[in-house]
Design an enzyme around this catalytic site. Structure first.
Site, short mmCIF file in Angstrom:
data_model
loop_
_atom_site.label_atom_id
_atom_site.label_comp_id
_atom_site.label_asym_id
_atom_site.label_seq_id
_atom_site.Cartn_x
_atom_site.Cartn_y
_atom_site.Cartn_z
N TYR A 38 -95.29 13.74 -1.37
CA TYR A 38 -94.70 15.08 -1.40
C TYR A 38 -93.53 15.17 -0.42
O TYR A 38 -92.46 15.69 -0.74
CB TYR A 38 -95.73 16.15 -1.05
CG TYR A 38 -96.82 16.36 -2.08
CD1 TYR A 38 -96.76 15.79 -3.35
CD2 TYR A 38 -97.93 17.16 -1.78
CE1 TYR A 38 -97.76 16.00 -4.27
CE2 TYR A 38 -98.94 17.38 -2.70
CZ TYR A 38 -98.85 16.79 -3.94
OH TYR A 38 -99.85 17.00 -4.86
N LYS A 72 -97.06 31.64 -8.91
CA LYS A 72 -97.79 32.76 -8.34
C LYS A 72 -99.28 32.43 -8.25
O LYS A 72 -99.74 31.55 -9.00
CB LYS A 72 -97.56 34.01 -9.17
CG LYS A 72 -98.12 33.98 -10.59
CD LYS A 72 -97.29 33.23 -11.54
CE LYS A 72 -98.07 32.83 -12.77
NZ LYS A 72 -97.50 31.71 -13.46
N ARG A 129 -109.48 26.62 -10.23
CA ARG A 129 -109.48 28.08 -10.07
C ARG A 129 -110.82 28.60 -9.55
O ARG A 129 -110.91 29.76 -9.13
CB ARG A 129 -109.14 28.75 -11.40
CG ARG A 129 -107.72 28.49 -11.89
CD ARG A 129 -107.54 28.99 -13.30
NE ARG A 129 -106.17 28.85 -13.78
CZ ARG A 129 -105.68 27.73 -14.30
NH1 ARG A 129 -106.46 26.65 -14.40
NH2 ARG A 129 -104.42 27.67 -14.71
#
Length: 368
Positions: free
Chosen positions: A90, A129, A199
């Site tokens: 990253y 988001k 999630r």
């Protein structure tokens, strides 16, 4: 029949074979924006790769993943020129001087860390988001972007589509009078989100409010052009395996009146990862709509999240004849677009415009 043909035509162009940009080398003298993607996330092809293929001023340049073989496979499949991997992958992407913009679709819990690092490296950021796990994280990210003169956009892509902008335009025009109430829902049937999905991981910013729930909240804020003044009530369904996580909730909010001295605007938002089957066995249909009650009528938009597939805007004046509209493009010439453009393609157009001086129909700032 024509509407069905149009649906398939839009679907094919949007999700299967986007038309190549015909104005490459003609529309601009500027170099294309080089995008770097943090993480080979499942959302990236829909949110960036497909929209970029039809944009003459965007280049899919590099991708990074923890597993370099996964990064390489993703890059080869989607046409990225470079890939990075391993524990420093990253950061190596952020250190690449050729990259102009970083797209951050990492799990919610990693948004803050890697957005701050991307901004520190001098990159513009398109951030999935919700922007952060807390309001303070969000404030710090936008503050740093402002200090460095960089664009940071929280990717509420639906806001850039002509459909929701048409709804807001009707409300703002005063045709139906001042807004009195606005409600939004986004709910999925049980089984849509598996128990092993990120999630459902609290440490990664999991939960329905942090995923599908942010859409209804964002939408009612957008249509009222305001932030909630009060939360009147909120009831959540807790995840049995980890009660810190919600699988759905209903909240009643109020917003300041759009008229001096007027009554507060009422709002109900509802969202759900796991709507139970009807009659115990019939799968529930996804719910995705927003409606507003005004002084002289109502307006409802079906499918505000993915309107390119299909949507309808129903305007019902009190005592008048209801009408149905559709808005796949900006008919008043206020913005670019094609009928097959997804919300993500409109968002990419606005993001690119936001980095220059070209006019745009909307832009999302942290307080919008």
């Amino acid at each position: 029949m024509l509407s069905i043909f149009g649906l398939f035509k839009r679907f094919y162009a949007a999700f299967i074979s986007p038309p190549l940009p015909h104005d490459v080398g003609h529309s601009t003298t500027s170099l294309p924006l080089k995008f770097g993607v943090l993480g080979a996330a499942a959302i990236a092809p829909l949110a960036l790769v497909l929209p970029a293929k039809s944009h003459p001023e965007v280049e899919l340049y590099a991708v990074a993943a923890r597993d370099i073989s996964r990064a390489k496979s993703f890059a080869k499949k989607h046409g990225f020129k470079k890939w990075y991997g391993g524990k420093d992958g990253y950061q190596e992407l952020l250190d690449d001087p050729a990259i102009d913009v970083v797209y951050n679709p990492l799990p919610n819990g990693l948004h803050y860390e890697w957005t701050m690092k991307a901004l520190a490296a001098g990159k513009h950021v398109l951030l999935e988001k919700p922007s952060g796990n807390t309001a303070e994280e969000t404030r710090r990210m936008f503050s740093l972007a402002d200090q460095k003169g960089l664009v940071l956009l929280e990717a509420f892509h639906y806001r850039f589509h002509p459909a929701i902008q048409r709804v807001r335009g009707i409300i703002d025009s005063g045709e139906l009078g001042a807004i009195k109430e606005v409600n939004a829902v986004l709910a999925f049937p049980k089984g849509f989100i598996g128990s092993d999905n990120i999630r459902m991981n609290y440490d990664l910013g999991g939960g329905a409010m942090m995923d599908c729930g942010c859409y209804p909240l964002s939408c009612v804020r957008y249509l009222t052009s305001n932030n909630p003044s009060a939360v009147m009530s909120a009831t959540a369904v807790r995840y049995p395996r980890d009660p810190r996580i919600d699988t759905g909730a209903t909240a009643k909010l109020t917003f300041a009146s759009s008229k001096p001295g007027g009554e507060p605007v009422r709002s109900t938002i509802r969202f759900d990862f796991s709507t139970p089957p009807r009659l115990g066995f019939i799968p529930s249909w996804p719910e995705v709509s927003v409606s507003a009650v005004c002084e002289r009528g109502t307006i409802e938009l079906f499918n505000f999240v993915m309107p390119v597939i299909y949507h309808s805007i129903t305007v019902t004046p009190d005592g008048g004849v209801p009408r149905t509209e559709k808005a796949y493009t900006f008919k008043d010439g206020s913005g670019k677009g094609e009928e097959w453009w997804t919300t993500y393609r409109y968002q990419l157009e606005a993001f690119k415009s936001g980095l220059g001086s070209r006019p745009q129909s909307t832009y999302v700032f942290p307080t919008a």
